[in-house]
Every structure is written in structure tokens, then in C-alpha cells.
Write a protein that holds these residues in place. Sequence first.
Motif, short mmCIF file in Angstrom:
data_model
loop_
_atom_site.label_atom_id
_atom_site.label_comp_id
_atom_site.label_asym_id
_atom_site.label_seq_id
_atom_site.Cartn_x
_atom_site.Cartn_y
_atom_site.Cartn_z
N CYS A 227 0.84 -1.20 0.00
CA CYS A 227 0.00 0.00 0.00
C CYS A 227 0.88 1.25 0.00
O CYS A 227 2.09 1.16 0.20
N THR A 228 0.22 2.38 -0.25
CA THR A 228 0.93 3.66 -0.18
C THR A 228 0.40 4.43 1.03
O THR A 228 -0.82 4.52 1.22
N LEU A 229 1.33 4.93 1.85
CA LEU A 229 0.95 5.64 3.08
C LEU A 229 1.68 6.96 3.17
O LEU A 229 2.82 7.07 2.70
N ASP A 234 8.01 2.44 10.40
CA ASP A 234 8.50 1.06 10.33
C ASP A 234 8.08 0.24 11.55
O ASP A 234 7.50 -0.85 11.43
N GLY A 235 8.33 0.82 12.76
CA GLY A 235 8.05 0.09 13.99
C GLY A 235 6.56 -0.21 14.14
O GLY A 235 6.16 -1.32 14.49
N LYS A 236 5.74 0.80 13.81
CA LYS A 236 4.29 0.64 13.95
C LYS A 236 3.77 -0.43 12.97
O LYS A 236 2.95 -1.28 13.33
N LEU A 237 4.30 -0.39 11.74
CA LEU A 237 3.85 -1.36 10.73
C LEU A 237 4.28 -2.78 11.09
O LEU A 237 3.52 -3.74 10.93
N PRO A 241 -0.88 -6.92 13.47
CA PRO A 241 -1.11 -8.36 13.60
C PRO A 241 -0.75 -9.12 12.32
O PRO A 241 -1.10 -8.68 11.23
N GLY A 242 -0.05 -10.22 12.51
CA GLY A 242 0.31 -11.09 11.37
C GLY A 242 1.59 -10.69 10.66
O GLY A 242 2.19 -11.50 9.95
N VAL A 243 2.03 -9.44 10.84
CA VAL A 243 3.17 -8.96 10.04
C VAL A 243 4.49 -9.57 10.54
O VAL A 243 4.79 -9.53 11.73
N THR A 244 5.25 -10.14 9.61
CA THR A 244 6.56 -10.69 9.97
C THR A 244 7.69 -9.78 9.49
O THR A 244 8.80 -9.85 10.00
N SER A 245 7.43 -8.94 8.49
CA SER A 245 8.42 -7.94 8.11
C SER A 245 7.76 -6.82 7.33
O SER A 245 6.74 -7.03 6.67
N ALA A 246 8.33 -5.64 7.46
CA ALA A 246 7.81 -4.47 6.74
C ALA A 246 8.95 -3.85 5.94
O ALA A 246 10.06 -3.68 6.46
N GLU A 247 8.69 -3.58 4.68
CA GLU A 247 9.72 -2.97 3.83
C GLU A 247 9.19 -1.64 3.33
O GLU A 247 8.07 -1.58 2.80
#
Length: 296
Positions: A227-229, A234-237, A241-247
Motif C-alpha cells: 500500500c501507499t501511506l 517502520d516500527g508501527k507497521l 497483527p500477522g506482520v513478519t516484516s515491513a519494507e
Amino acid sequence: MTDTVISVKELRKSYGQVTAVDGLDLEIPRGQMVAILGPNGAGKSTLLNMVLGLLSPDSGTLEVLGGPPKQAVAQGRVGAMLQEADLVEEVTVGELISAVVALYPQGREVGKLLSDTGLTSLRGRRLGKLSGGQKQRVRFALAIAGSPDLYVLDEPTVGLDVESRRDFWREVASLAEMGGTVLFATHYLAEAEAYADRIVLLANGRVVADGSVATIRSMVPFRLVECTLTDPDDGKLSGLPGVTSAELRGERVTLRTTDSDATLFALMAAYPDAHDIDVGGVDLEDAFVTLTHEEN
Ligand SMILES: Nc1ncnc2c1ncn2[C@@H]1O[C@H](COP(=O)(O)OP(=O)(O)OP(=O)(O)O)[C@@H](O)[C@H]1O
């Protein structure tokens, strides 16, 4: 006539202390186009060299076209394209191809073979004067010269330009359509994705996944939410729930998640302005990395 072209059971091969192929089982039926994938050192070339009878297994069984590999090769039923196979430098493309075609009971017509492999204009040129990609085309012509039942291609498109690659795969697909069986190793996952009926993924000399591209992708229990935000954190994303990594790439965000529904609801609550949202499965490259890392 058997419909199994390659039958491998409990196959093992070591070089001294290094185990290259470690208890491999594989059945390949006639007409299949199979990509062997795996990281460097996974055992791909060792397997292909055993299929060609160039290496002997330490243990296990390996049959090609219903018998020992050397027999199938001696009968001209296997065509091979190997990494960096040497070519005689002094003869011309036409001389070499004509000589090789004459060795086979079902040798192809030379003029048609040269045109199918894009070599017509190079017919009179000495092999020593060819570019790397042109030599690769000659290796391909030699592999298909005898109209074999099985084609074994080890990284066949290395050194080929974009157009030559496309022509190469078009020709290979037509060989498979005519009932040929194709076994190829590659590091170009996009080529495997586009052309293989089946992918056999190796790691440490073992099969870690075997199936269609869709099957391999579905073996990875992750999905991607993109998505575009405005002002992503980074820390919040990463804590959703369910998130294992954020790029993060600028405002574009890719989340790997084990629960895309939960991630999406939480994302919309945390970032009501989220837009251009895509939810999808992982691609073959992601599946490749995940499955081969699990093995390590
Ligand atoms: N002749 C050899 N002597 C010793 N070890 C070897 C030999 N050939 C291969 N190996 C080792 O066996 C393992 C498997 O090698 P192999 O070439 O089959 O892998 P691969 O999957 O084809 O790799 P790549 O993608 O780098 O071509 C590696 O650890 C390699 O170092």
C-alpha cells in the motif's frame, strides 16, 4: 515404450567430504518441461551430469528412458547443453553442425536446424570467432541436432541477449510440444516461471519442493500486503497483527504477513489514508528464498 523418461530413487553422490546429492527421488514423465532450481551448490549440475552418464552415482538408482543413462546417450536419445562446454575453434559453424547431425540416426536437416537456432548467417564463420552468446546458440543446435527424446540443458540462456532468449525458449517449447522431455537448470526464476510445467527445487542435494509454480508459491505461508501511506512508520507497521516484516520504499510499503485479513483491518485503522492497496501471494522468488532457507 515406457512413459517415464527419468526415474531416480535414493540417489546419492559425494565429492570427498562434500555431499552434492543426498537421497534424491524424482520421476519425470514424457513431454514434461521441468526446471531444476536451487541456490549455488544445491546439486543441480551434479544431478544433470548423472542423468547424462558423465558422473556415476555413489548409491541409489537412476534410469533414463528405461535403462542406464550411458545407454540412452549412446543411442542418441539424449541431447545435452552443458555449462561452458568447449567447442573446436578452427571449424566453421556449418561444418561442425553438419558433422554432428551425420552422427545421429534421426539427425535434423542442417539448413532448418541453422535457421531454427538463428545460425544461418553465421554458417561460414569459424567457432573461434563467435561471441559468447553465438557460441551458446551453437551448443543449443548441437543439443537438438539428433532429434533426441530428452533434452538436458544446464543454464542454457547464460550469455544470451533478450531477443535470443525469447527465440531460444520458443524453440524449446516447440520441442516439448512435439513430445520431447526437457530438464533444465537455471538461476533465472522468471524463465522457470514462464516456461516450466514443473519446478523441482533443490537445496543441499535434496528436493525441498516439487510441483507447478502455483504449488510452489502456495507452500509459503505468507501473503504480501502492499500500500501507499503518508509518513509510514517502520516500527508501527512491523507491530501490526500477522506482520513478519515491513519494507518501506518512500511512501510505498510492503508487509509480509501470515494473516492478511487481520493485517489489512489493523492497517486501515492505523492509517485511514492508506491507498493503492494490493493483497497477493508471494512470487516464485520469495518462495525460492523462503523454502531454500528453511532447509538451511
Ligand atoms: N568436482 C567437484 N569436486 C568437489 N566438489 C564438487 C565438485 N563438483 C561440485 N562439487 C560440490 O558439490 C556441491 C554441488 O555442486 P553442483 O555444481 O552440483 O551445484 P549447483 O547447484 O549446480 O551449483 P551452481 O548453481 O553454483 O552451478 C557443491 O558444494 C560443490 O562445491
